[in-house]
Design an enzyme around this catalytic site. Sequence first.
Site, PDB file in Angstrom:
ATOM      1  N   GLY A 127      -4.430 -34.277   4.640  1.00 53.63           N
ATOM      2  CA  GLY A 127      -4.477 -35.555   3.941  1.00 53.63           C
ATOM      3  C   GLY A 127      -4.257 -35.348   2.457  1.00 53.63           C
ATOM      4  O   GLY A 127      -4.504 -34.250   1.935  1.00 53.63           O
ATOM      5  N   GLN A 176      -4.761 -37.552  -6.416  1.00 50.93           N
ATOM      6  CA  GLN A 176      -4.639 -36.093  -6.416  1.00 50.93           C
ATOM      7  C   GLN A 176      -3.304 -35.617  -6.997  1.00 50.93           C
ATOM      8  O   GLN A 176      -3.141 -34.434  -7.271  1.00 50.93           O
ATOM      9  CB  GLN A 176      -4.799 -35.533  -5.001  1.00 50.93           C
ATOM     10  CG  GLN A 176      -6.215 -35.677  -4.463  1.00 50.93           C
ATOM     11  CD  GLN A 176      -6.332 -35.076  -3.088  1.00 50.93           C
ATOM     12  OE1 GLN A 176      -6.035 -35.726  -2.090  1.00 50.93           O
ATOM     13  NE2 GLN A 176      -6.736 -33.814  -3.009  1.00 50.93           N
ATOM     14  N   CYS A 192     -10.579 -29.419   0.378  1.00 49.99           N
ATOM     15  CA  CYS A 192      -9.786 -30.398  -0.374  1.00 49.99           C
ATOM     16  C   CYS A 192      -8.757 -29.651  -1.207  1.00 49.99           C
ATOM     17  O   CYS A 192      -9.075 -28.621  -1.814  1.00 49.99           O
ATOM     18  CB  CYS A 192     -10.719 -31.198  -1.278  1.00 49.99           C
ATOM     19  SG  CYS A 192      -9.886 -32.436  -2.286  1.00 49.99           S
ATOM     20  N   LEU A 193      -7.528 -30.145  -1.237  1.00 46.49           N
ATOM     21  CA  LEU A 193      -6.481 -29.479  -2.019  1.00 46.49           C
ATOM     22  C   LEU A 193      -6.816 -29.455  -3.511  1.00 46.49           C
ATOM     23  O   LEU A 193      -6.296 -28.620  -4.245  1.00 46.49           O
ATOM     24  CB  LEU A 193      -5.125 -30.159  -1.795  1.00 46.49           C
ATOM     25  CG  LEU A 193      -4.529 -30.002  -0.384  1.00 46.49           C
ATOM     26  CD1 LEU A 193      -3.240 -30.799  -0.260  1.00 46.49           C
ATOM     27  CD2 LEU A 193      -4.290 -28.541  -0.029  1.00 46.49           C
ATOM     28  N   HIS A 209     -12.556 -39.073   3.875  1.00 47.08           N
ATOM     29  CA  HIS A 209     -12.427 -38.155   2.737  1.00 47.08           C
ATOM     30  C   HIS A 209     -11.379 -38.672   1.746  1.00 47.08           C
ATOM     31  O   HIS A 209     -11.629 -38.718   0.533  1.00 47.08           O
ATOM     32  CB  HIS A 209     -12.038 -36.765   3.272  1.00 47.08           C
ATOM     33  CG  HIS A 209     -11.738 -35.745   2.215  1.00 47.08           C
ATOM     34  ND1 HIS A 209     -12.469 -34.601   2.067  1.00 47.08           N
ATOM     35  CD2 HIS A 209     -10.762 -35.698   1.270  1.00 47.08           C
ATOM     36  CE1 HIS A 209     -11.970 -33.896   1.050  1.00 47.08           C
ATOM     37  NE2 HIS A 209     -10.923 -34.538   0.563  1.00 47.08           N
ATOM     38  N   GLU A 210     -10.213 -39.072   2.260  1.00 50.00           N
ATOM     39  CA  GLU A 210      -9.129 -39.552   1.382  1.00 50.00           C
ATOM     40  C   GLU A 210      -9.508 -40.876   0.719  1.00 50.00           C
ATOM     41  O   GLU A 210      -9.192 -41.107  -0.441  1.00 50.00           O
ATOM     42  CB  GLU A 210      -7.813 -39.691   2.155  1.00 50.00           C
ATOM     43  CG  GLU A 210      -7.279 -38.404   2.774  1.00 50.00           C
ATOM     44  CD  GLU A 210      -7.231 -37.234   1.818  1.00 50.00           C
ATOM     45  OE1 GLU A 210      -7.014 -37.432   0.610  1.00 50.00           O
ATOM     46  OE2 GLU A 210      -7.445 -36.096   2.271  1.00 50.00           O
ATOM     47  N   HIS A 213     -11.380 -40.474  -2.427  1.00 51.26           N
ATOM     48  CA  HIS A 213     -10.559 -40.141  -3.597  1.00 51.26           C
ATOM     49  C   HIS A 213     -10.145 -41.402  -4.360  1.00 51.26           C
ATOM     50  O   HIS A 213      -9.982 -41.369  -5.580  1.00 51.26           O
ATOM     51  CB  HIS A 213      -9.290 -39.386  -3.178  1.00 51.26           C
ATOM     52  CG  HIS A 213      -9.496 -37.917  -2.957  1.00 51.26           C
ATOM     53  ND1 HIS A 213      -9.911 -37.070  -3.962  1.00 51.26           N
ATOM     54  CD2 HIS A 213      -9.319 -37.129  -1.864  1.00 51.26           C
ATOM     55  CE1 HIS A 213      -9.988 -35.834  -3.487  1.00 51.26           C
ATOM     56  NE2 HIS A 213      -9.640 -35.840  -2.212  1.00 51.26           N
TER      57      HIS A 213
END
Length: 196
Positions: A51, A56, A100-101, A142-143, A146
Amino acid sequence: MKKRKAQILPVRLYGDKTLRLKAKEVTEFDENLRNFVADLTATMYAKDGVGLAAPQVGISLRIFVVDPDWFKEGGKKNPHVFINPKFKEFVGSATNEEGCLSLPGIFEKVTRAEKIIVEAFNEHGKKFSVEADGLFGRAIQHEYDHLDGILFIDKIAKLRKIFIKKFLKEIESTTDENGVNIGKMSEDEEISRIDK
Ligand code: CO
């Protein structure tokens, strides 16, 4: 006409100011939006993510993409695009490890709803509703966080947060004076364009 190539965008890391903003709703479902969604999707795959949310990559809009299956054995790429998402229902609770990226190398257990129902628009402005559990449901939650400036480390146990403090400091240390943090240039950042 030459087909536009999707671009790999630099991923913002912990410490970046955009990661902490409340993102704005999308109002124009136009070509620019679709190009951005293509870039966001290409970046998620290039970084081996399940994701990726617009903040991000430094864009404070309510957009994210999720694909929970593509990395599995025999899995095909099937990106799910969520624009202006709204949760309709939360059912149960489940705890599992997340990464997470924007927080490379950090993996911690997070408790979230076991199942969710979410409504959103796709990049063509079409409204849809989806029921999701397992990794799909977790990735959506999670996304979504953000978009509200929330990171998964905000939701972990206090002791764990203390434990990872020095790793967070390390990631944060590459933030520049404008509050931008794309980390140190690594090999994969050199590949700026790919074919979709
Ligand atoms: Co994330």
